[in-house]
Design an enzyme around this catalytic site. Sequence first.
Site, PDB file in Angstrom:
ATOM      1  N   GLY A   1       0.785  -1.231   0.000  1.00 63.29           N
ATOM      2  CA  GLY A   1       0.000   0.000   0.000  1.00 63.29           C
ATOM      3  C   GLY A   1       0.813   1.276   0.000  1.00 63.29           C
TER       4      GLY A   1
ATOM      5  N   ARG B   1      -5.617  -8.069  -8.835  1.00 62.86           N
ATOM      6  CA  ARG B   1      -6.706  -8.890  -9.365  1.00 62.86           C
ATOM      7  C   ARG B   1      -7.045  -8.391 -10.763  1.00 62.86           C
ATOM      8  NH1 ARG B   1      -7.496 -13.359  -7.392  1.00 62.86           N
ATOM      9  NH2 ARG B   1      -9.604 -13.385  -8.244  1.00 62.86           N
TER      10      ARG B   1
ATOM     11  N   HIS C   1       1.330   0.583 -13.243  1.00 69.64           N
ATOM     12  CA  HIS C   1       1.954  -0.677 -13.642  1.00 69.64           C
ATOM     13  C   HIS C   1       3.466  -0.469 -13.675  1.00 69.64           C
ATOM     14  CE1 HIS C   1       2.378  -4.556 -15.560  1.00 69.64           C
ATOM     15  NE2 HIS C   1       3.243  -3.977 -16.388  1.00 69.64           N
TER      16      HIS C   1
ATOM     17  N   THR D   1      -8.692  -0.455 -19.052  1.00 69.93           N
ATOM     18  CA  THR D   1      -9.679  -0.936 -20.017  1.00 69.93           C
ATOM     19  C   THR D   1      -9.761  -2.454 -19.855  1.00 69.93           C
ATOM     20  OG1 THR D   1      -8.010  -1.240 -21.728  1.00 69.93           O
ATOM     21  CG2 THR D   1      -9.133   0.899 -21.665  1.00 69.93           C
TER      22      THR D   1
ATOM     23  N   LEU E   1      -5.676  -6.063 -20.599  1.00 74.71           N
ATOM     24  CA  LEU E   1      -4.708  -5.927 -19.505  1.00 74.71           C
ATOM     25  C   LEU E   1      -3.597  -4.915 -19.834  1.00 74.71           C
ATOM     26  CD1 LEU E   1      -3.875  -7.125 -16.701  1.00 74.71           C
ATOM     27  CD2 LEU E   1      -2.366  -8.669 -17.980  1.00 74.71           C
TER      28      LEU E   1
ATOM     29  N   GLU F   1       7.183   5.896  -8.574  1.00 70.11           N
ATOM     30  CA  GLU F   1       5.714   5.715  -8.521  1.00 70.11           C
ATOM     31  C   GLU F   1       5.105   6.653  -7.489  1.00 70.11           C
ATOM     32  OE1 GLU F   1       4.956   1.465  -7.986  1.00 70.11           O
ATOM     33  OE2 GLU F   1       5.023   1.245 -10.161  1.00 70.11           O
TER      34      GLU F   1
HETATM   35  C1  GAR Z   1       3.725  -1.219  -7.367  1.00 68.05           C
HETATM   36  O1  GAR Z   1       5.047  -1.282  -7.814  1.00 68.05           O
HETATM   37  C2  GAR Z   1       2.768  -1.274  -8.537  1.00 68.05           C
HETATM   38  O2  GAR Z   1       3.280  -0.688  -9.694  1.00 68.05           O
HETATM   39  C3  GAR Z   1       2.627  -2.759  -8.714  1.00 68.05           C
HETATM   40  O3  GAR Z   1       2.605  -3.295  -7.436  1.00 68.05           O
HETATM   41  C4  GAR Z   1       3.351  -2.458  -6.568  1.00 68.05           C
HETATM   42  C5  GAR Z   1       2.477  -2.130  -5.396  1.00 68.05           C
HETATM   43  O4  GAR Z   1       3.195  -1.491  -4.398  1.00 68.05           O
HETATM   44  N1  GAR Z   1       1.431  -3.041  -9.442  1.00 68.05           N
HETATM   45  C6  GAR Z   1       1.323  -4.065 -10.279  1.00 68.05           C
HETATM   46  O5  GAR Z   1       2.197  -4.867 -10.471  1.00 68.05           O
HETATM   47  C7  GAR Z   1      -0.021  -4.157 -10.948  1.00 68.05           C
HETATM   48  N2  GAR Z   1       0.054  -5.023 -12.078  1.00 68.05           N
HETATM   49  P1  GAR Z   1       2.431  -0.816  -3.191  1.00 68.05           P
HETATM   50  O6  GAR Z   1       1.441  -1.856  -2.663  1.00 68.05           O
HETATM   51  O7  GAR Z   1       3.519  -0.542  -2.181  1.00 68.05           O
HETATM   52  O8  GAR Z   1       1.756   0.404  -3.699  1.00 68.05           O
END
Ligand code: GAR
Length: 220
Positions: free
Chosen positions: A38, A121, A139, A171, A174, A204
């Site tokens: 999170g 999910r 992503h 969308t 994927l 991010e």
């Molecule tokens: C992040 O790096 C996000 O880009 C990735 O999971 C991580 C979550 O980190 N998302 C995916 O891989 C979605 N396909 P967080 O729980 O610390 O925000």
Amino acid sequence: MSQVGHKGPARSGARQTLNYRLMASLQKNIVILISGTGSNMVAIARAAQKQAWQQKWGVRVAAVISNNAAAGGLTLAKDLGLATEVVPHKSFESREAFDAALMARIEPHAPALVVLAGFMRILTPGFVQHYAGRLINIHPSLLPAFTGLNTHQRAIDAGCRVAGTTVHQVTSELDQGDILAQAVVPVLPGDSADTLAARVLTQEHIIYPQAVRDFFERGV
Ligand code: GAR
């Protein structure tokens, strides 16, 4: 006297109800979906607090919902004073049933924006269609490269000199929706998937809150 006394509070009560209705119509709720740590959810919630999104645009994080009761992010959300909910996907027999239950928890918040922040999910076309234009994801790759899982190891294995992250509209295909923001990081000699993931994650935490802010600044 008693009549005046009675009418006063009744009128102010009606006014209060009206105020709530008005506030609800002006309020722009964000619902954030998480599955794990999170940290992106925290970055968005902190940005909302620090930059006074509520006061500026009526934007607030109304709820953090996880499909995983053990998600560390749920504790972090509670620490930030956010409402949390859990919809455990394992309790449902199909994706459709899970998504319907998830929607039933999201809908009361009448979200202006649903933010997927490490929500692991795949969502059904019905869910995606319902929130079309107000459903975004982050992503951990420079889309359109490396959709799906294990993005960091795949970028290293492919000999990429740069990697990164993408915020995009969701969308039914994927990781294919319109790109809203991207950040690039170098892939350094000796990088493991973990070291690269950590470098990507710091970016991010910058671009995701900014992309959410941009969404509301555009006046959606
Ligand atoms: C992040 O790096 C996000 O880009 C990735 O999971 C991580 C979550 O980190 N998302 C995916 O891989 C979605 N396909 P967080 O729980 O610390 O925000």
